[in-house]
Enzyme design. Structure first.
Site, PDB file in Angstrom:
ATOM      1  N   GLU A  70      48.357  35.287  38.480  1.00  0.00           N
ATOM      2  CA  GLU A  70      48.101  35.198  39.927  1.00  0.00           C
ATOM      3  C   GLU A  70      47.215  33.996  40.243  1.00  0.00           C
ATOM      4  O   GLU A  70      47.389  33.323  41.252  1.00  0.00           O
ATOM      5  CB  GLU A  70      47.459  36.496  40.433  1.00  0.00           C
ATOM      6  N   GLU A  93      50.888  44.440  35.140  1.00  0.00           N
ATOM      7  CA  GLU A  93      50.138  45.498  35.837  1.00  0.00           C
ATOM      8  C   GLU A  93      50.880  46.828  35.858  1.00  0.00           C
ATOM      9  O   GLU A  93      50.272  47.890  35.749  1.00  0.00           O
ATOM     10  CB  GLU A  93      49.842  45.066  37.276  1.00  0.00           C
TER      11      GLU A  93
HETATM   12  N1  COA Z   1      40.474  43.019  30.975  1.00  0.00           N
HETATM   13  C1  COA Z   1      39.455  43.436  30.201  1.00  0.00           C
HETATM   14  N2  COA Z   1      39.490  43.405  28.866  1.00  0.00           N
HETATM   15  C2  COA Z   1      40.601  42.936  28.285  1.00  0.00           C
HETATM   16  C3  COA Z   1      41.705  42.498  29.018  1.00  0.00           C
HETATM   17  C4  COA Z   1      41.616  42.545  30.428  1.00  0.00           C
HETATM   18  N3  COA Z   1      42.602  42.138  31.220  1.00  0.00           N
HETATM   19  N4  COA Z   1      42.657  42.087  28.165  1.00  0.00           N
HETATM   20  C5  COA Z   1      42.151  42.260  26.934  1.00  0.00           C
HETATM   21  N5  COA Z   1      40.919  42.781  27.009  1.00  0.00           N
HETATM   22  C6  COA Z   1      39.999  43.062  25.898  1.00  0.00           C
HETATM   23  C7  COA Z   1      40.488  44.201  25.027  1.00  0.00           C
HETATM   24  O1  COA Z   1      40.036  45.440  25.525  1.00  0.00           O
HETATM   25  C8  COA Z   1      39.860  43.859  23.694  1.00  0.00           C
HETATM   26  O2  COA Z   1      38.516  44.257  23.753  1.00  0.00           O
HETATM   27  P1  COA Z   1      37.744  44.726  22.435  1.00  0.00           P
HETATM   28  O3  COA Z   1      37.812  43.580  21.483  1.00  0.00           O
HETATM   29  O4  COA Z   1      36.369  45.016  22.945  1.00  0.00           O
HETATM   30  O5  COA Z   1      38.456  45.934  21.948  1.00  0.00           O
HETATM   31  C9  COA Z   1      39.880  42.335  23.677  1.00  0.00           C
HETATM   32  O6  COA Z   1      40.003  41.928  25.044  1.00  0.00           O
HETATM   33  C10 COA Z   1      41.022  41.723  22.892  1.00  0.00           C
HETATM   34  O7  COA Z   1      42.231  42.318  23.356  1.00  0.00           O
HETATM   35  P2  COA Z   1      43.379  42.772  22.341  1.00  0.00           P
HETATM   36  O8  COA Z   1      44.431  43.441  23.147  1.00  0.00           O
HETATM   37  O9  COA Z   1      42.775  43.530  21.222  1.00  0.00           O
HETATM   38  O10 COA Z   1      43.859  41.358  21.809  1.00  0.00           O
HETATM   39  P3  COA Z   1      45.306  40.820  21.560  1.00  0.00           P
HETATM   40  O11 COA Z   1      45.121  39.411  21.172  1.00  0.00           O
HETATM   41  O12 COA Z   1      46.062  41.760  20.694  1.00  0.00           O
HETATM   42  O13 COA Z   1      46.063  40.854  22.988  1.00  0.00           O
HETATM   43  C11 COA Z   1      46.388  40.464  25.349  1.00  0.00           C
HETATM   44  C12 COA Z   1      45.644  40.057  24.060  1.00  0.00           C
HETATM   45  C13 COA Z   1      45.825  39.682  26.503  1.00  0.00           C
HETATM   46  C14 COA Z   1      47.897  40.207  25.200  1.00  0.00           C
HETATM   47  C15 COA Z   1      46.223  41.991  25.583  1.00  0.00           C
HETATM   48  O14 COA Z   1      44.849  42.305  25.501  1.00  0.00           O
HETATM   49  C16 COA Z   1      46.698  42.491  26.920  1.00  0.00           C
HETATM   50  O15 COA Z   1      47.869  42.776  27.065  1.00  0.00           O
HETATM   51  N6  COA Z   1      45.775  42.622  27.889  1.00  0.00           N
HETATM   52  C17 COA Z   1      46.052  43.224  29.150  1.00  0.00           C
HETATM   53  C18 COA Z   1      46.797  42.285  30.015  1.00  0.00           C
HETATM   54  C19 COA Z   1      47.009  42.924  31.345  1.00  0.00           C
HETATM   55  O16 COA Z   1      47.546  43.991  31.490  1.00  0.00           O
HETATM   56  N7  COA Z   1      46.554  42.215  32.356  1.00  0.00           N
HETATM   57  C20 COA Z   1      46.719  42.658  33.677  1.00  0.00           C
HETATM   58  C21 COA Z   1      45.452  43.209  34.123  1.00  0.00           C
HETATM   59  S1  COA Z   1      45.359  43.008  35.857  1.00  0.00           S
END
Ligand code: COA
Length: 688
Positions: free
Chosen positions: A106, A126
């Site tokens: 976004e 989302e």
């Molecule tokens: N907000 C807050 N924390 C987040 C986050 C977010 N959008 N995305 C990831 N994190 C945190 C995780 O909780 C994790 O925290 P921890 O180390 O304290 O456990 C850390 O970041 C690493 O994330 P992780 O998922 O373990 O790493 P990854 O490299 O396997 O994957 C992403 C990275 C970004 C692909 C995955 O975290 C993800 O899909 N995040 C959500 C994306 C999402 O739905 N965004 C829309 C939100 S509006």
């Protein structure tokens, strides 16, 4: 510093940083500082255009999900940042590397131009959290990429790669190197001369039609709200549409499915942590020897090969060994047939695989996984051979699903290296692995086992030693209630339907038929000797006595003419009704709500006992076991989450009510529930 700026002649580079995923956090002050940096650049006459980039390997993983728990108004800080960027008086170019997800995309959409490295990926996930893109995504994405593509991205949550994003018009240019360098060239070549607000682009002509088509398949509240938010573009100006989007976002955020999905998102990450004081540095596992070439050993081998590990499979029986090798090759070949794997990758995976006749020939592994017949003497013998064979420091794991790991560990010279790895069948498909810690298992062994499960793409959850570990111990109480419900008046298909409608992927009787009724039969026989005061219904035994073991015998609680599709069998209805008569129970009409309450609260009550005994570290660990291993809907969050949804006082009241009914002995309330109800506490408060 969350924001760093650099001046390149007349271009201001603004880099935001919030490791590990550059979440656009409000709590940390990042969004406010970001807005201030944009405002300063716009006010500075030395700046003609702006580049925005994320620090490190990815652009942004999205809005900070933890911010969603706070004051709804605070999210306006995030929205104001987007709107401020879009309305900026100087061109803003987004320079994107790696992931650009959710709020991260976004942010990119709010910019006037987007350039990206070839490894970039874009998505609005989302919906997978039961939400909609609440930072302008429902308005800007369809304007930029068209109605169908935009809706599809929002409704599926799936990512698209840079080449597809370029073709769709989501980005303006792709580069091989550093996207910031590329953005500088993009600006230098006058491609970003004027501002180009995405929100000022025309609403796609086919938006109404695309929404109508998508609405037919929009089953979740989140997907319906996504369509409603996108549709406001047809009737409202951008500002009003953004306000509607924000209102619908708030509604979703407060909904049970979204709260549950966010609980599961953070839970899947929390479960990998050892409690304070037990943290340890994991060892690296590259080479694994699996002992036992049955169904489980073969499934584990496939999972490991797919993850790029070197695997030796030990099976002394020639026929079984050849069958295992053939199954491994055929299963991996399927990935090639489906286009998920190239023939070169397949031959590499097969090169990593070898079969062995004896344990002694499989030395040199960092991890040994014993998957032999489920019998203590057989397993002890395998463990003693491993003790003689494995190098010092290697991890010795057992895949037992029921035996006492501490006895196995005590039988060899290095109990600190022994751990349980309880894979679920089929091991190459099921994501859950219970990591069983014996009393002497070292934290280093536990940390290594956890890292290993992550490496092979599974979700590991720690469990202490007890009969059934976390998952099957709770499941026994769930099934106990399901059987009693049959005795009292329900039929298997009603119990299954009620629980499936509520949120279990499969009801208990269909699950039993899939797993094979004979497995539970042997456990029940053992229980009858061990716990004569906790009787089980005889109904499942009656079904087994007819040699109906489920799908594999084409009959169990249901009939399976084709081996897969369940058909109701009047013979089972008669058997159930006959059993009630034999027991002298007057059958009554049982509501779906009672079925759900009894089966669910049996899980909650036993879960609380498992917690109090220290078998599970945290309530959420139990939830993650159930969501990943037992088909508990992630939108329901898991049994302990459901305990909190109902509230501890109401849970306790229901348990006490059931305790006055038939087989009330099965409803001894967990002390933890009584305590939490007394002090108005919740399971969530114990997640740490
Ligand atoms: N907000 C807050 N924390 C987040 C986050 C977010 N959008 N995305 C990831 N994190 C945190 C995780 O909780 C994790 O925290 P921890 O180390 O304290 O456990 C850390 O970041 C690493 O994330 P992780 O998922 O373990 O790493 P990854 O490299 O396997 O994957 C992403 C990275 C970004 C692909 C995955 O975290 C993800 O899909 N995040 C959500 C994306 C999402 O739905 N965004 C829309 C939100 S509006």
């Amino acid at each position: 510093m969350p924001i760093n700026t650099r001046q390149h002649a007349k271009v201001r580079e603004i880099r935001f940083s919030n490791p590990p995923v550059n979440a656009l956090s409000i709590r940390s002050g990042l969004c406010r500082e970001f807005t201030a940096a944009i405002t300063a650049a716009l006010a500075d006459t030395a700046v003609e255009s702006i580049i925005v980039a994320g620090e490190g390997a990815i652009f942004s993983g999205g809005a900070d999900i933890a911010d969603f728990e706070g004051d709804p108004q605070s999210l306006n800080v995030f929205r104001d940042l987007m709107n401020g960027i879009e309305r900026a008086s100087k061109p803003i170019v987004m320079a994107i590397r790696g992931l650009s997800l959710g709020g991260g995309l976004e942010l990119a959409l709010a910019g006037h131009y987007r350039v990206a490295s070839a490894d970039a990926q874009f998505g609005l996930p989302e919906v997978t959290l039961g939400l909609l893109p609440g930072g302008g995504g429902t308005q800007r994405l369809p304007r930029l990429v068209g109605a169908r593509r935009g809706l599809q991205m929002m409704l599926s949550g799936k990512l698209i790669r840079a080449d597809a994003a370029l073709a769709a018009g989501l980005i303006d240019s792709v580069c091989d190197g550093d996207p910031v360098e590329h953005a500088l060239q993009f600006i230098a070549s006058s491609k970003a001369r004027a501002v180009r607000p995405t929100g000022a682009l025309a609403v796609p002509a086919d938006l109404s039609e695309a929404i109508a088509a998508a609405r037919k398949e929009a089953v979740t509240l989140a997907s319906r709200h996504i369509l409603t938010a996108a549709g406001t573009a047809l009737t409202s100006d951008l500002n009003s549409a953004l306000a509607t989007e924000a209102r619908l976002f708030e509604e979703l955020k407060a909904s049970e499915p979204s709260q549950a999905l966010r609980h599961v998102f953070f839970g899947q990450r929390l479960v990998s942590r050892l409690p304070a004081g037990l943290e340890a540095t994991p060892k690296t596992i590259d080479k694994v020897s699996i002992v036992g070439g049955g169904l489980m050993g073969t499934g584990i081998a496939i999972a490991l090969l797919k993850a790029g590990l070197e695997v030796q499979l030990v099976e002394p029986r020639n026929e079984a060994r050849e069958k295992a090798a053939a199954t491994v090759a055929a299963t991996l070949q399927k990935d090639v047939d489906k286009g998920r794997l190239t023939p070169t990758e397949l031959s590499k995976q097969l090169q990593n695989f070898a079969t062995r006749v004896r344990i002694e020939e499989a030395s040199g592994a960092d991890l040994f996984i014993e998957a032999v017949y489920e019998d203590m003497d057989v397993k002890l013998e395998a463990f003693r051979a491993l003790d003689r064979t494995a190098a010092a420091g290697a991890i010795l794991a057992s895949n037992t699903s029921a035996l006492d790991l501490n006895r196995l560990a005590a039988g060899i010279s290095r109990p600190q290296d022994v751990v349980g790895l309880h894979f679920f069948s089929p091991a190459n498909i099921m994501r859950l692995v219970e990591i069983i810690r014996g009393t002497q298992t070292s934290p280093e062994t536990l940390a290594t086992a956890m890292r290993f499960t992550k490496r092979i793409g599974k979700i590991g959850v720690f469990s202490g030693v007890c009969d059934g570990f976390i998952g099957n111990r709770l499941f026994e109480e769930y099934l106990r209630q399901a059987y009693f419900l049959l005795e009292e008046g329900a039929l298997p298909q009603q119990v299954d339907r009620a629980l499936e409608a509520w949120g279990m992927a499969m009801g208990p009787f269909r699950t039993l038929d899939l797993a094979g009724g004979d497995v539970g039969w042997s456990v029940r026989k053992r229980r009858a000797r061990e716990q004569p005061d906790r009787p089980y219904s005889s109904i499942p035994d009656r079904v087994c006595e007819l040699e109906r073991f489920g799908q594999k015998t084409h009959a169990g609680f249901y009939l399976y003419a084709d081996g897969r599709t369940a058909q109701v069998d009047p013979l089972i209805d008669e058997l159930v009704v006959g059993e009630s008569a034999w027991l002298g129970v007057v059958r009554r009409s049982i509501s779906d709500a009672e079925i759900v309450d009894r089966c669910l609260l049996a899980l909650v009550n036993e879960g609380a006992k498992v917690l109090a005994e220290g078998i599970a570290y945290r309530p959420v660990d139990i939830d993650i076991v159930y969501v990943n291993g037992y088909g508990f809907s992630a939108e329901r969050g898991g049994p302990m989450f459901q305990g909190d949804v109902r509230g501890m006082a109401s849970v306790l009241q229901a348990i006490r009510r059931f305790a006055t009914g038939r087989h009330g002995w099965a409803w001894e309330p967990a002390r933890l529930i009584v305590e939490l109800a007394d002090r108005g506490g919740s399971f969530a408060s114990l997640n740490g």
